[in-house]
Design a protein around this motif. Structure first.
Motif, short mmCIF file in Angstrom:
data_model
loop_
_atom_site.label_atom_id
_atom_site.label_comp_id
_atom_site.label_asym_id
_atom_site.label_seq_id
_atom_site.Cartn_x
_atom_site.Cartn_y
_atom_site.Cartn_z
N ARG A 136 14.87 18.14 -12.42
CA ARG A 136 13.57 18.02 -13.01
C ARG A 136 13.45 17.96 -14.39
N HIS A 137 14.25 18.85 -15.23
CA HIS A 137 14.45 18.59 -16.62
C HIS A 137 15.00 17.16 -17.16
N HIS A 138 16.14 16.92 -16.53
CA HIS A 138 16.93 15.92 -16.89
C HIS A 138 16.08 14.59 -16.94
N TYR B 60 15.54 2.68 -29.58
CA TYR B 60 16.96 2.55 -29.26
C TYR B 60 17.13 1.32 -28.46
N ALA B 61 16.13 0.21 -28.78
CA ALA B 61 16.25 -1.07 -27.98
C ALA B 61 17.38 -1.96 -28.35
N MET B 62 18.22 -1.53 -29.35
CA MET B 62 19.30 -2.46 -29.69
C MET B 62 20.87 -1.77 -29.13
N SER B 63 20.37 -0.69 -28.58
CA SER B 63 21.62 -0.18 -27.60
C SER B 63 22.00 -1.00 -26.36
N PRO B 64 23.27 -1.25 -26.16
CA PRO B 64 23.81 -2.05 -24.87
C PRO B 64 23.11 -1.20 -23.62
N PHE B 65 22.80 -0.27 -23.61
CA PHE B 65 22.64 0.41 -22.73
C PHE B 65 20.85 0.77 -22.29
N TYR B 66 20.33 0.11 -23.30
CA TYR B 66 18.93 0.30 -23.35
C TYR B 66 18.17 -0.13 -22.10
N GLU B 67 18.59 -1.51 -21.78
CA GLU B 67 17.86 -2.20 -20.75
C GLU B 67 17.86 -1.22 -19.32
N GLU B 68 19.37 -0.85 -19.17
CA GLU B 68 19.34 -0.08 -17.93
C GLU B 68 18.96 1.26 -17.87
N ALA B 69 18.76 1.78 -19.21
CA ALA B 69 17.92 2.92 -19.26
C ALA B 69 16.42 2.97 -18.78
N VAL B 70 15.77 1.98 -19.12
CA VAL B 70 14.39 1.61 -18.85
C VAL B 70 14.37 1.58 -17.45
N LYS B 71 15.40 0.79 -16.71
CA LYS B 71 15.25 0.45 -15.46
C LYS B 71 15.41 2.05 -14.53
N ARG B 72 16.00 2.76 -15.05
CA ARG B 72 16.30 3.92 -14.42
C ARG B 72 15.30 5.37 -14.61
N TYR B 73 14.99 5.28 -16.14
CA TYR B 73 14.21 6.40 -16.41
C TYR B 73 13.05 6.18 -16.83
N SER B 74 12.39 5.11 -16.88
CA SER B 74 10.93 5.03 -17.21
C SER B 74 10.16 5.88 -16.23
N PRO B 75 9.16 6.61 -16.88
CA PRO B 75 8.39 7.57 -16.21
C PRO B 75 7.65 6.85 -14.88
N PHE B 76 7.91 7.51 -13.82
CA PHE B 76 7.07 7.53 -12.38
C PHE B 76 7.71 5.86 -11.66
N GLU C 139 12.44 8.52 -10.30
CA GLU C 139 11.80 8.92 -9.02
C GLU C 139 12.68 9.54 -7.99
N ALA C 140 13.98 9.37 -7.94
CA ALA C 140 14.76 9.84 -6.96
C ALA C 140 15.13 11.57 -7.58
N GLY C 141 15.26 11.69 -9.03
CA GLY C 141 15.75 12.93 -9.09
C GLY C 141 14.49 13.97 -9.27
N VAL C 142 13.22 13.37 -9.53
CA VAL C 142 11.97 14.35 -9.47
C VAL C 142 11.83 14.66 -8.13
N THR C 143 12.01 13.73 -7.13
CA THR C 143 11.63 14.03 -5.83
C THR C 143 12.58 15.07 -5.38
N ILE C 144 13.93 14.81 -5.37
CA ILE C 144 14.85 15.76 -4.75
C ILE C 144 14.98 17.01 -5.37
N SER C 145 14.23 17.43 -6.65
CA SER C 145 14.47 18.45 -7.40
C SER C 145 13.82 19.68 -6.63
N GLY C 146 12.74 19.61 -5.69
CA GLY C 146 12.01 20.37 -4.88
C GLY C 146 12.93 21.04 -3.76
#
Length: 532
Positions: A109-111, A124-140, A146-153
């Motif tokens: 939940r925190h992570h 951090y848009a110049m980071s080579p990992f930025y695009e993947e981070a946006v794909k995985r960690y954008s809110p909602f 989605e997977a992490g917040v859901t399973i946290s319960g």
């Protein structure tokens, strides 16, 4: 010619049982001074005065909506030590299990809900990992979010099997617990743990089996594990590590370099007759103090604790032990950074001064070779600390997430150790006296002090992890742990100081929301943005 000092007031950074505000001075793009101030008074200590001694079992779990089990644990053990109870082994296991599964839910939940969102910041848009981070960690919308917040319960479903509900249960009581799980309950708990493991821990978080990850003992072994398979490097843990280093989160957030933990999870066969003095030798996760500058360990005892209100909004004097404190809030709370500027007290150790609490502290002290044979030992974070130049925002968060497998295994052990036909509660005899209950909430060292006189609460004091970390300066001017950790933080864009958020959230200050940044001199709003 001296550099121009830019002062930023960031309000709020997040809710720390209310709102956390931060002021920073910036010179040449680096934080040179900082103040953290808690902006809401709740006054649980005042509420509980003159109440029935067991009122704390109902009231204190409401102090926090995410770690109520930790407060309930402290409240119960405080009365156990005051009343001289006998606590059955089943009850100790049930209390521990309730706290463990609450901590397990907090990790994803925190992570995902609070920490990784900052990695999608445009800074951090110049980071080579930025695009993947946006794909995985954008809110909602992020896949991992989605997977992490859901399973946290899921883990706290086990808590509900014991306590009837989560949060705000009061099933832990002096003398034991008010539950008697059946074999069906235990079987359901096992299935919930296994689902959590298969569908998040191994599949998404690690990209490997828990057993393989648990073999890692050193920084070099961890780095070799990352390179061992693409699944490891591309796991959520792997992406966190690689991107954190790429954007420099291993370079700032050092702090005082001194740490403390109360230890926690009393052993079911070693704390059935709880006392204040006997606790340290009975807990599975060791207590102690670690000084990074000298690389030495020491004991931690509640008698060392001091609360200083010189810079807090209380009409009190001196640095006193909680048993000797009378909470007396002031009527006016004008912010004066040279005087009083926070509702949080400044907590310190009588001999060692300001100490950082939290998962990093726990993991460093877990690396200490001393202790009882039954006590947990794990040297990975201590090895990383020594080889990576001490604390950082990155290592602080990694230490938190590293506890995942450790807590999971202890939850499994607790389930195996229950003896369902044995006692769960032994009725205590109420009496006057002083008690102390401590534990480690997921955020760090938590404890309650209670003084019972004439059958009522004469004094109740709580020191939470965030009290240790977010407290203001002491009378001698020593900054609080977060204040100190902010020193040296590079600020790329003062209109969007995401780096300040990284440091504060590495302590898991608490739930965060919309942030407003203001120029400290003109009052002009520089930007309105979200960091979590």
């Amino acid at each position: 010619m001296s550099a121009t000092v830019e002062t930023l007031d960031i309000s709020p950074v997040g809710r720390v049982e209310g709102d956390l505000d931060v002021r920073v001075d910036i010179e040449n793009g680096v934080v040179t001074n900082a103040w953290t101030h808690a902006e809401m008074f709740r006054g649980f200590e005042v509420i509980l005065k003159d109440k029935d001694p067991q009122a704390g079992l109902v009231v204190t779990p409401r102090a926090c909506g995410i770690c109520g089990a930790s407060h309930l644990t402290c409240a119960a053990w405080a009365l156990d030590t005051a009343w001289g109870t006998t606590v059955p082994r089943n009850a100790i296991l049930a209390r521990n299990l309730g706290q463990i599964v609450e901590s397990l839910q907090s990790l994803p939940r925190h992570h995902y809900g609070l920490w990784m969102i900052d990695y999608t910041n445009e800074n951090y848009a110049m980071s080579p990992f930025y695009e993947e981070a946006v794909k995985r960690y954008s809110p909602f919308t992020g896949t991992s979010y989605e997977a992490g917040v859901t399973i946290s319960g899921r883990p706290v479903e086990i808590y509900a099997l014991l306590g009837g509900q989560w949060p705000h249960s009061s099933f832990m009581v002096p003398g034991g617990v008010m539950c008697s799980p059946t074999l069906t309950d235990i079987t359901r708990a096992w299935s919930i743990l296994e689902h959590f493991r298969q569908n998040w821990i191994e599949n998404l978080w690690l990209g490997s089996s828990m057993e393989r990850y648990e073999e890692i003992q050193t920084l070099e072994q961890f780095e070799a594990w990352l390179d061992e398979k693409p699944e490891h490097a591309n796991s959520d843990l792997g992406l966190f590590w690689r991107m954190s280093k790429d954007i420099g989160l291993d370079k700032y957030g050092k702090g005082h370099g001194k740490f403390t933990t109360w230890g926690y999870l009393p052993h079911e066969d070693r704390y059935q007759n709880p006392t204040i003095d006997g606790r340290a030798d009975a807990v599975i996760m060791k207590s102690g103090v670690y000084d990074g500058a000298t690389d030495t360990f020491g004991p931690m005892d509640q008698s060392f604790v001091r609360e200083d209100t010189r810079h807090a909004w209380y009409d009190e004097s001196g640095a006193v032990h909680p048993f000797d404190r009378t909470t007396n809030p002031t009527a006016k709370n004008t912010t004066d950074f040279a005087g009083k500027y926070s509702w949080s007290t400044a907590v310190s150790h009588a001999d060692n001064g300001r100490l950082e609490a939290g998962p990093l502290a726990r993991r460093l002290i877990a690396g200490n070779d001393a202790g009882q044979d039954f006590q947990h030992k794990d040297g990975l974070i201590l090895d990383m600390y020594r080889k990576m130049g001490g604390a950082s925002t990155m290592l602080r968060h990694f230490a938190r997430m590293h506890e995942l497998c450790i807590l999971y295994r202890e939850a499994e052990r607790n389930l195996r150790e229950f003896k369902l036909n044995d006692e769960w509660y032994i009725k205590p005899t109420e009496r006057d006296g002083q008690g102390w209950g401590a534990t480690e909430a997921i955020r760090g060292a938590l404890c309650h002090w209670i003084d019972v006189k004439d059958g009522k609460i004469a004094n109740y004091q709580i020191i939470a992890p965030t009290t240790w970390n977010v407290g203001p300066r002491t009378s001698d001017g020593a900054r609080g742990p977060i204040e100190e950790a902010l020193i040296g933080t590079p600020i790329k864009n003062s209109a969007d100081p995401v780096e300040v958020g990284h440091v504060c959230r590495s302590y898991d200050s608490c739930l965060v929301c919309t942030v407003h940044a203001h120029d400290g001199k003109t009052g002009e709003e520089l930007a309105r943005f979200r960091t979590a």
